[in-house]
Design an enzyme around this catalytic site. Structure first.
Site, PDB file in Angstrom:
ATOM      1  N   ASN A 279      -3.073   3.178  -0.719  1.00  0.00           N
ATOM      2  CA  ASN A 279      -3.371   1.870  -1.319  1.00  0.00           C
ATOM      3  C   ASN A 279      -2.144   1.079  -1.718  1.00  0.00           C
ATOM      4  OD1 ASN A 279      -5.724   3.945  -2.721  1.00  0.00           O
ATOM      5  ND2 ASN A 279      -6.373   2.300  -1.347  1.00  0.00           N
TER       6      ASN A 279
ATOM      7  N   VAL B 295       0.680  -3.144  -4.483  1.00  0.00           N
ATOM      8  CA  VAL B 295      -0.524  -2.353  -4.747  1.00  0.00           C
ATOM      9  C   VAL B 295      -1.734  -3.192  -4.367  1.00  0.00           C
ATOM     10  CG1 VAL B 295      -1.893  -1.178  -6.514  1.00  0.00           C
ATOM     11  CG2 VAL B 295       0.608  -1.100  -6.609  1.00  0.00           C
ATOM     12  N   CYS B 296      -2.707  -2.580  -3.704  1.00  0.00           N
ATOM     13  CA  CYS B 296      -3.909  -3.272  -3.248  1.00  0.00           C
ATOM     14  C   CYS B 296      -4.567  -4.043  -4.396  1.00  0.00           C
ATOM     15  CB  CYS B 296      -4.892  -2.266  -2.661  1.00  0.00           C
ATOM     16  SG  CYS B 296      -6.420  -3.004  -2.066  1.00  0.00           S
ATOM     17  N   LEU B 297      -4.736  -5.360  -4.218  1.00  0.00           N
ATOM     18  CA  LEU B 297      -5.298  -6.202  -5.267  1.00  0.00           C
ATOM     19  C   LEU B 297      -6.732  -5.818  -5.601  1.00  0.00           C
ATOM     20  CD1 LEU B 297      -3.932  -9.759  -4.365  1.00  0.00           C
ATOM     21  CD2 LEU B 297      -3.273  -8.319  -6.284  1.00  0.00           C
TER      22      LEU B 297
END
Length: 204
Positions: A78, A86-88
């Site tokens: 992720n 970092v993946c929203l």
């Protein structure tokens, strides 16, 4: 005199609280942009790694979640390997205005590293290994720690970022000083002329 907005007061309060905690914080650009040293959680493949996490606080904080990025590389489903983003979706699913910045480093990031979500990855290779070859995944994580995330590397990066901030501040101070000296010099030149001479110069 205008008082700070509620959002600004909340940013000031949360950042100061984080600085006064056990976390090592390096300011990059005021209280809205800073870096925090983060150690990999115990009993996970990331144990022993040390990362510098960049945090950007939006104007609508805390109603809008912070932007979080790893400044030294990490192998994780992720987290984008090259940018460190970092993946929203992962952040937004967890974040609420009730959280403060401490929750990011004491709860959110440790949980993210301990329990990756391979269903919606930013790093497809990491997600595939995590799902199908977990031993290879752990080995790859440890390789990345040795290459990019030792304590010495994290300290070196933090010192570089801190030095750049100090250099930028010094440059701004020098430019301001030079401009002030220039203005004083211009005033001195004009003062050498009488009012009539200065008026003639303006007419020309």
């Amino acid at each position: 005199m205008c008082s700070p907005s509620p959002g600004k007061r909340r940013i000031d309060t949360d950042v100061i609280k984080l600085i006064e905690s056990k976390h090592q914080v390096t300011l990059i650009s005021g209280l809205n942009e800073f870096m925090v040293k983060f150690a990999g959680p115990h009993e996970t493949p990331y144990e022993g790694g040390v990362w510098n996490i960049r945090v950007d606080l939006p104007d609508k904080y805390p109603f809008k979640s912070p932007s979080i990025g790893f400044m030294n590389r990490i192998f994780h489903p992720n987290i984008d390997e090259m940018s460190g983003t970092v993946c929203l979706d992962v952040i937004n699913q967890t974040w609420t205005p009730m959280y403060d910045l401490g929750n990011i480093f004491e709860s959110f990031l440790p949980q993210l590293l301990a329990y990756p979500n391979p269903v919606d990855p930013l790093n497809g290779d990491a997600a595939a290994l995590y799902l199908h070859k977990p031993d290879d995944y752990k080995k790859k994580v440890r390789e990345y720690i040795q290459r990019f995330a030792t304590a010495t590397m994290a300290e070196s990066l933090a010192a570089t970022i801190s030095g750049q901030g100090s250099s930028n501040n010094s440059t701004n101070e020098t430019n301001n000083s030079n401009q002030a000296n220039k203005n004083e010099s211009d005033d001195e030149v004009l003062s050498d002329f009488s009012e009539d001479e200065a008026a003639d110069m303006d007419l020309e």
